[in-house]
Design an enzyme around this catalytic site. Structure first.
Site, mmCIF file in Angstrom:
data_model
loop_
_atom_site.group_PDB
_atom_site.id
_atom_site.type_symbol
_atom_site.label_atom_id
_atom_site.label_comp_id
_atom_site.label_asym_id
_atom_site.label_seq_id
_atom_site.Cartn_x
_atom_site.Cartn_y
_atom_site.Cartn_z
ATOM 1 N N GLY A 272 161.823 51.612 -38.666
ATOM 2 C CA GLY A 272 163.048 51.147 -39.645
ATOM 3 C C GLY A 272 163.167 51.631 -41.284
ATOM 4 N N PRO A 314 156.270 50.294 -38.788
ATOM 5 C CG PRO A 314 155.120 50.226 -40.751
ATOM 6 C CD PRO A 314 155.304 49.433 -39.519
ATOM 7 N N GLY A 315 156.958 54.291 -39.380
ATOM 8 C CA GLY A 315 157.069 55.439 -38.740
ATOM 9 C C GLY A 315 157.141 55.868 -40.024
ATOM 10 C CE1 TYR A 357 169.881 61.495 -35.197
ATOM 11 C CE2 TYR A 357 168.037 62.114 -36.502
ATOM 12 C CZ TYR A 357 167.830 61.476 -35.795
ATOM 13 O OH TYR A 357 167.571 60.685 -34.259
ATOM 14 C CB CYS A 384 170.256 82.065 -30.817
ATOM 15 S SG CYS A 384 169.110 83.241 -30.548
ATOM 16 C CD GLU A 385 173.884 76.286 -30.978
ATOM 17 O OE1 GLU A 385 174.471 75.290 -31.821
ATOM 18 O OE2 GLU A 385 172.966 76.309 -29.886
ATOM 19 C CE1 TYR A 414 160.935 59.372 -35.517
ATOM 20 C CE2 TYR A 414 161.168 58.571 -37.373
ATOM 21 C CZ TYR A 414 160.785 58.459 -36.392
ATOM 22 O OH TYR A 414 160.554 57.062 -36.057
HETATM 23 C C1 LIG Z 1 161.240 54.145 -33.739
HETATM 24 C C2 LIG Z 1 160.783 52.754 -33.615
HETATM 25 C C3 LIG Z 1 159.787 52.352 -34.716
HETATM 26 C C4 LIG Z 1 159.867 53.281 -35.884
HETATM 27 O O1 LIG Z 1 161.147 53.333 -36.527
HETATM 28 P P1 LIG Z 1 160.723 54.418 -37.729
HETATM 29 O O2 LIG Z 1 162.277 54.105 -38.294
HETATM 30 O O3 LIG Z 1 160.430 55.182 -38.243
HETATM 31 O O4 LIG Z 1 159.994 53.185 -38.864
HETATM 32 C C5 LIG Z 1 160.107 50.792 -34.585
HETATM 33 N N1 LIG Z 1 159.641 50.535 -33.488
HETATM 34 C C6 LIG Z 1 160.593 51.106 -32.534
HETATM 35 C C7 LIG Z 1 160.719 50.645 -31.456
HETATM 36 C C8 LIG Z 1 160.894 52.422 -32.256
HETATM 37 O O5 LIG Z 1 161.884 52.771 -31.455
#
Ligand SMILES: *Cc1c(COP(=O)(O)O)cnc(C)c1O
Length: 456
Positions: A272, A314-315, A357, A384-385, A414
């Site tokens: 997050g 973290p992603g 978003y 095409c949008e 993402y």
């Molecule tokens: C999407 C997600 C993450 C990663 O979220 P980020 O905002 O990219 O850090 C971690 N855990 C779960 C369960 C998620 O769905």
């Protein structure tokens, strides 16, 4: 908590340069970004103009050193088991990189799971895999069990039923976390806010479901209950929101596990952490986020008599800033008195976030990376949008024209992973760059690739 990334090259003081008409601030570019003698952007010692010529556009260019540094920060800030959320960006090379840097890895489907397993040529990596999903199929769940993934994050009572059923067949009892929703609202877009009570994810704490799930899972022979998981949402800038969720979950866990034979051994606070996408934004670093949460967790452990370890997932914060997308401008159109459009060879298919978003991005010309950007164009794609907008008001150098390269920074999360095959526009290629070498890690999708699914 808000603090700038330290040591931005253009100010040297850590103060963000947010003049959107100036050159692209280096704090929005990958760590190894530099300028060649010709004024071209280099990443990982590779000239991005040459990369575009060699691999074509659109092209995702990921800075390996940037990715490795973010993984290292995450590993250092937590007690172990910190996982990269694969959905942000996943391919075999990415799976190997994050695992080599000591991270575990989250997957949320059989496709993501197999990507990780096959990247290692078998199940050797499985103990580092965390299996997510609010509606895992029986096949997905069973594959996760058979390969002995490190954790399955259980999302519902139906999933506990499924695990019981599968257990009756083979006696396996995977290690699980229970996903709970603490009813903390992250200050972010509704689509990526997941911690509120009215959510499709997890067992509600307020509703009593979470407690009932702990009760059931701790008695069940079909699972080995390790702990609790919670993820309140994505692109969250306030560490306080996450710390607040941690407080709610710690209190819940302390009460729910009391008197059970199973101990709380692990709490995952999810991902997050937000990232800065444009000149006006700043975000906490992974270290700041991780250290703040770890400190808060130690306090909570003292308060509630807990001994569990804290992990996270973290992603975005790992992958987003590591990449830029290179595009070629194909058409420029002036609508007198209104605006100028610059259309590029990608769009919604490689970056759906603006359309989904209303996300904001910025832009620059990689062949003139130090030039000021006095012009404004609406950077649009080729789908095409009318909604296929990449940057609503992109600052660009004067005279950006058809044939020029244009790039958007902070596109490593993402973008590729969320892109859609609309209009049968093939997905872009992806390169990893380091030490002057570019490695093609995902090749460009061809028409033959797409037609391979058609029958007859
Ligand atoms: C999407 C997600 C993450 C990663 O979220 P980020 O905002 O990219 O850090 C971690 N855990 C779960 C369960 C998620 O769905």
């Amino acid at each position: 908590m808000s603090s700038a990334t330290p040591g931005t090259p253009e100010t040297g003081s850590g103060v963000p340069a947010d003049d959107p008409s100036g050159p692209i601030p280096f704090r929005l570019l990958p760590d190894t970004a530099d300028v060649s003698p010709e004024g071209h952007l280099t990443i990982g010692g590779c000239d991005t103009v040459e990369l575009a010529a060699e691999f074509g556009t659109p092209l995702f260019v990921y800075d390996e050193a940037h990715l490795r540094a973010r993984c290292a920060q995450a590993v250092a800030a937590f007690d172990g088991g910190v996982a990269y959320a694969g959905k942000a960006f996943l391919c075999a090379a990415m799976a190997r990189l994050v695992v080599a840097e000591g991270m575990h890895i989250d997957v949320a489907s059989i496709g993501e799971l197999e990507t990780v397993l096959r990247a290692f040529g078998g199940d050797s990596v499985a103990s580092r895999v965390v299996m997510h999903g609010n509606n895992k199929s029986a096949a997905e769940t069973d594959r996760a069990r058979q390969t002995r993934v490190g954790r399955i994050v259980v999302d519902s009572f139906d999933e506990l039923d499924l695990l019981d059923e599968l257990h009756r067949a083979d006696g396996r009892a995977p290690r699980v976390l229970l996903r709970v929703t603490p009813d903390v609202r992250a200050e972010t877009h509704d689509y990526i806010s997941t911690g509120q009570a009215d959510s499709k994810f997890g067992f509600g704490i307020a509703a009593g479901d979470a407690e009932a799930a702990v009760e059931r899972a701790s008695e069940a022979s079909s699972v080995e209950l390790i702990g609790i998981h919670c993820h309140i949402g994505s692109q969250v800038f306030r560490v306080e929101s996450l710390a607040q969720a941690l407080g709610v979950v710690a209190r819940f866990a302390a009460e729910a596990f009391e008197g059970h034979s199973q101990q709380l051994r692990e709490l995952s606070i999810g991902g997050g952490l937000g990232v800065a996408y444009v000149e006006s934004e700043t975000a906490p670093s992974i270290s700041e986020w991780g250290n703040a949460l770890t400190e808060q967790w130690q306090k909570l452990c003292g308060q509630y008599g807990l001994t569990a370890r804290l992990t996270a997932e973290p992603g975005r914060a790992i992958a987003a800033g590591a990449a830029v997308t290179l595009y070629t401008v194909g058409a420029r159109k002036e609508v007198p008195g209104v605006r100028t459009y610059a259309a590029v060879d990608g769009g919604y298919g490689d970056n759906p976030r603006p359309m989904l978003y209303g996300s904001d991005y910025t832009a620059f010309a990689p062949a003139r990376v130090k030039d000021p950007r006095p012009d404004r164009v609406r950077l649009v794609g080729k789908h095409c949008e009318s909604g296929d907008v990449i940057v609503r008001s992109a600052p660009v150098p004067a005279g950006l024209a058809a044939g020029d390269l244009v790039a958007t920074p902070v596109t490593g999360a993402y973008g590729y992973s969320m892109g859609a095959p609309y209009n049968r526009i093939g997905r872009p290629a992806v390169v990893f760059v380091a030490d002057g070498t570019a490695q093609l890690v995902i090749r460009r999708e061809t028409v033959d690739d797409m037609l391979a699914l058609d029958i007859g």
